[in-house]
Design a protein around this motif. Structure first.
Motif, PDB file in Angstrom:
ATOM      1  N   CYS A  89      41.722  42.341  34.829  1.00 24.34           N
ATOM      2  CA  CYS A  89      40.549  43.528  35.080  1.00 24.34           C
ATOM      3  C   CYS A  89      40.919  44.459  36.204  1.00 24.34           C
ATOM      4  O   CYS A  89      42.089  44.084  36.735  1.00 24.34           O
ATOM      5  N   VAL A  91      40.490  45.615  39.590  1.00 21.91           N
ATOM      6  CA  VAL A  91      39.982  45.267  41.105  1.00 21.91           C
ATOM      7  C   VAL A  91      39.294  46.370  41.866  1.00 21.91           C
ATOM      8  O   VAL A  91      39.514  47.655  41.330  1.00 21.91           O
ATOM      9  N   GLN A  92      38.563  45.895  42.831  1.00 22.85           N
ATOM     10  CA  GLN A  92      38.021  47.153  43.692  1.00 22.85           C
ATOM     11  C   GLN A  92      38.211  46.669  45.212  1.00 22.85           C
ATOM     12  O   GLN A  92      38.545  45.416  45.482  1.00 22.85           O
ATOM     13  N   TRP A 101      38.864  42.640  45.598  1.00 21.45           N
ATOM     14  CA  TRP A 101      38.197  41.617  44.804  1.00 21.45           C
ATOM     15  C   TRP A 101      37.988  42.082  43.425  1.00 21.45           C
ATOM     16  O   TRP A 101      38.165  43.174  43.209  1.00 21.45           O
ATOM     17  N   ALA A 103      35.529  41.518  40.061  1.00 27.53           N
ATOM     18  CA  ALA A 103      34.499  41.398  39.757  1.00 27.53           C
ATOM     19  C   ALA A 103      34.431  40.490  38.397  1.00 27.53           C
ATOM     20  O   ALA A 103      33.554  39.704  38.306  1.00 27.53           O
ATOM     21  N   CYS A 104      35.432  40.297  37.739  1.00 28.09           N
ATOM     22  CA  CYS A 104      35.432  39.748  36.366  1.00 28.09           C
ATOM     23  C   CYS A 104      35.473  37.894  36.709  1.00 28.09           C
ATOM     24  O   CYS A 104      34.619  37.493  36.149  1.00 28.09           O
ATOM     25  N   HIS A 105      36.160  37.620  37.561  1.00 32.58           N
ATOM     26  CA  HIS A 105      36.167  36.150  37.851  1.00 32.58           C
ATOM     27  C   HIS A 105      36.375  35.828  39.436  1.00 32.58           C
ATOM     28  O   HIS A 105      36.375  34.604  39.542  1.00 32.58           O
TER      29      HIS A 105
ATOM     30  N   PHE B 148      36.104  45.861  29.591  1.00 32.74           N
ATOM     31  CA  PHE B 148      36.819  44.745  30.599  1.00 32.74           C
ATOM     32  C   PHE B 148      36.494  43.394  29.753  1.00 32.74           C
ATOM     33  O   PHE B 148      37.286  42.427  29.956  1.00 32.74           O
ATOM     34  N   LYS B 151      39.571  43.615  27.737  1.00 29.75           N
ATOM     35  CA  LYS B 151      40.698  43.543  28.443  1.00 29.75           C
ATOM     36  C   LYS B 151      40.830  41.938  28.829  1.00 29.75           C
ATOM     37  O   LYS B 151      41.933  41.482  28.775  1.00 29.75           O
ATOM     38  N   SER B 264      36.918  50.411  38.494  1.00 29.42           N
ATOM     39  CA  SER B 264      36.937  48.888  38.760  1.00 29.42           C
ATOM     40  C   SER B 264      36.060  48.451  37.858  1.00 29.42           C
ATOM     41  O   SER B 264      34.750  48.989  37.532  1.00 29.42           O
ATOM     42  N   ALA B 265      36.246  46.982  37.600  1.00 31.44           N
ATOM     43  CA  ALA B 265      35.155  46.247  36.854  1.00 31.44           C
ATOM     44  C   ALA B 265      33.902  46.223  37.832  1.00 31.44           C
ATOM     45  O   ALA B 265      34.060  45.847  39.038  1.00 31.44           O
ATOM     46  N   PRO B 266      32.475  46.454  37.309  1.00 27.72           N
ATOM     47  CA  PRO B 266      31.493  46.520  38.153  1.00 27.72           C
ATOM     48  C   PRO B 266      30.982  45.026  38.546  1.00 27.72           C
ATOM     49  O   PRO B 266      31.402  44.056  37.621  1.00 27.72           O
ATOM     50  N   ALA B 267      30.490  44.880  39.528  1.00 28.83           N
ATOM     51  CA  ALA B 267      29.733  43.551  40.156  1.00 28.83           C
ATOM     52  C   ALA B 267      29.118  42.996  38.949  1.00 28.83           C
ATOM     53  O   ALA B 267      28.252  43.903  38.427  1.00 28.83           O
ATOM     54  N   ILE B 269      29.510  41.509  36.295  1.00 28.20           N
ATOM     55  CA  ILE B 269      30.058  41.814  34.858  1.00 28.20           C
ATOM     56  C   ILE B 269      30.154  40.268  34.186  1.00 28.20           C
ATOM     57  O   ILE B 269      30.768  39.421  34.839  1.00 28.20           O
ATOM     58  N   TYR B 279      33.925  31.621  30.270  1.00 25.17           N
ATOM     59  CA  TYR B 279      34.429  32.529  31.174  1.00 25.17           C
ATOM     60  C   TYR B 279      34.197  31.770  32.619  1.00 25.17           C
ATOM     61  O   TYR B 279      34.799  31.923  33.579  1.00 25.17           O
ATOM     62  N   LYS B 283      36.947  30.962  35.755  1.00 26.19           N
ATOM     63  CA  LYS B 283      36.579  31.271  36.815  1.00 26.19           C
ATOM     64  C   LYS B 283      36.657  30.324  38.113  1.00 26.19           C
ATOM     65  O   LYS B 283      37.261  30.655  39.012  1.00 26.19           O
TER      66      LYS B 283
END
Lengths: 143, 349
Positions: A89, A91-92, A101, A103-105, B148, B151, B264-267, B269, B279, B283
């Motif tokens: 993913c 990051v941001q 960080w 957001a995916c995991h 995402f 991905k 970036s991947a949004p919060a 998601i 998932y 995590k």
């Protein structure tokens, strides 16, 4: 003693395997996209440094790789590979965490790219970033 | 006139023998009979997917510069386009739910046992195909969530030892998720998967037809398949269609923002509910366990669990031979509870 039937069956088997291979191999090769031999750039100019807001991050494409450029509240610049080492993913930068960080995991890295929390198994690569005549210039990977 | 047409067809295609077969086919009646309808609902939802999928194809244009725009066009400009897309999305989710419910009912009834092992195996492959449908279709609107999800999902393939890198390129059509990936997923979603699913459903139904429905020998009563069972099935299909339409009207599927490879991947998601348990597991896995990356352990666990489910009819006999029938219930209900707990946890976290 090999009988004529056994010999012919073996020949038929080899022939069938060869025929199957000659069909499957081109299909598999066709499905794999050709390699693009694009030269990787040494540097990337990102414009006036002062225009980049403090406490924020932005992703730029550096050759084929996305790179996250961060400017902390105290004005320092950091550049890290933007692809999470966990599962790819992007990051941001989180100003509230003062960390990078995903957001995916929920993976977390410090500003030097070290993986400090969550599932990422490896650090993010660091890139050189400097200000030349007031302009931000991104250089190659440091790690 | 009707009789004339029927006799003309009968002369050529022996329709009377088919009607004779339908007249003699029966369905066992017992306390689990209601579970027999879950299979029919799956078939109906698959047909809804084919129909709405064909309608969506009339306007959908695959490509990184056109997919999102064409879906937006369908939902905002085309009359009832929003309805077709929402029905397609809702029916897809319900289809996965009913395939899982159908499989679990088969487990509870122990209908996978000899001689129906291959019905179970083909059913497992059908579940895999339906999940592949869900995964490939998810990318087609080319929105942020889809980008995402693809991905992450394809990177899991890339983590596999030995052939991972090669498979990643094969699935993505390159190193990254791009328009090339979209083209591949489109081909998979509208050509390869429908063809494979149609063939496999045919085989699955053939097995059911040849072997008859399970528990036929234990049932005290039977009902005729035609018209009694078929009419009940059709009534349920009508209910299912109404439920889908209500869901589509009151909870239309959102399109979200267009995919951007430099964002970036949004919060917040998250994947669809049927991938939430995997998932959540990925995590909470530690970065490394015994020097091996946590995600590899996760992938190994998914593979082992999938393999155990697929081969259930074969290892089940070993447990039965030891007289530990209760273990099966503990395992089955335990696995269901764990999956549900991970799903809820994934949803809330």
């Amino acid at each position: 003693m090999i009988t004529r039937r056994k010999f012919l069956n073996a020949m038929l088997g080899v022939g069938t395997a060869g025929w199957l291979g000659s069909v499957v191999y081109p299909v598999l090769r066709y499905l794999l996209p050709p390699e693009t031999t694009e030269a990787e750039p040494d540097t990337l100019s990102l414009g006036p440094a002062e225009q980049f807001p403090r406490g924020a991050g932005k992703i730029f494409k550096f050759g084929k790789r996305p790179v996250l450029l961060i400017r902390t509240k105290d004005g320092a610049f950091h550049a890290l590979a933007a692809t999470c080492t966990h599962l790819d993913c992007l990051v941001q930068y989180r100003d509230d965490m003062d960390a990078v960080w995903c957001a995916c995991h929920g993976g977390k890295y410090d500003l030097a790219g070290r993986n400090i929390a969550g599932p990422p198994p490896k650090p993010l690569a660091q890139f050189a970033v400097k200000v030349v005549d007031g302009n931000l210039v991104l250089g190659g990977a440091l790690t | 006139m009707k009789d004339l047409v029927l006799s003309w067809l009968d002369e050529r295609y022996k329709l009377s023998s088919f009607l004779e077969w339908a007249r003699h086919k029966t369905v066992p009646v017992h306390r689990w009979t209601i579970f027999y309808y879950t299979g029919g609902v799956c078939l109906f939802l698959f047909l809804v997917q084919i129909a709405t999928g064909i309608l969506l194809l009339m306007y959908y244009r695959v490509g990184a510069e056109s997919s999102y725009e064409s879906v937006r066009f369908i939902t905002s400009q085309v009359e009832f386009g929003w309805l077709m897309r929402s029905v397609h999305s809702w029916a897809a989710n319900l289809l996965i739910f009913f395939v899982l419910a159908h499989m679990f009912s088969i487990f509870v009834m122990r209908s996978y046992r000899s001689p129906r092992e291959l019905s179970w195996v083909t059913g497992c492959f059908l579940l895999g195909l339906m999940m592949a449908f869900g995964f490939s279709g998810y990318l087609l609107p080319w929105n942020e969530l889809a980008y995402f999800a693809t991905k992450v999902g394809t990177d899991i393939v890339g983590q596999l030892p030995v052939a991972g890198g090669w498979l990643l390129k094969l699935v993505r059509g390159g190193e990254e998720v791009t328009g090339a990936t979209l083209s591949r997923f489109f081909g998979l979603h509208v050509a390869i998967l429908p063809a494979a699913a149609t063939c496999l459903i045919g085989v699955h139904l053939l097995f059911v037809q040849v072997q008859g429905m399970s528990h036929g020998e234990d049932a005290k009563a039977h009902m005729p398949f035609f018209p009694n069972f078929v009419l009940r099935d059709l009534a349920l299909w009508l209910v299912a269609l109404n439920v889908i339409c209500v869901l589509a009207v009151f909870f239309p599927w959102e399109l979200g923002l267009k995919a951007d490879a430099l964002k970036s991947a949004p919060a917040g998601i998250k994947p669809e509910w049927y991938f939430l348990s995997q998932y959540q597991l990925l995590k909470v896995m530690p970065a490394r366990i015994l020097l091996v990356p946590g995600e590899l352990w996760g992938i190994f666990l998914f593979g082992a669990a999938g393999g155990a489910v697929l081969l259930l009819p074969f290892w089940d006999s070993l447990i039965r031979a030891r007289g530990k029938e209760r273990w099966l219930d503990v395992l089955g209900w335990g696995a269901l509870a764990a999956t549900a707990a991970l799903t809820v946890w994934g949803h809330l976290s």
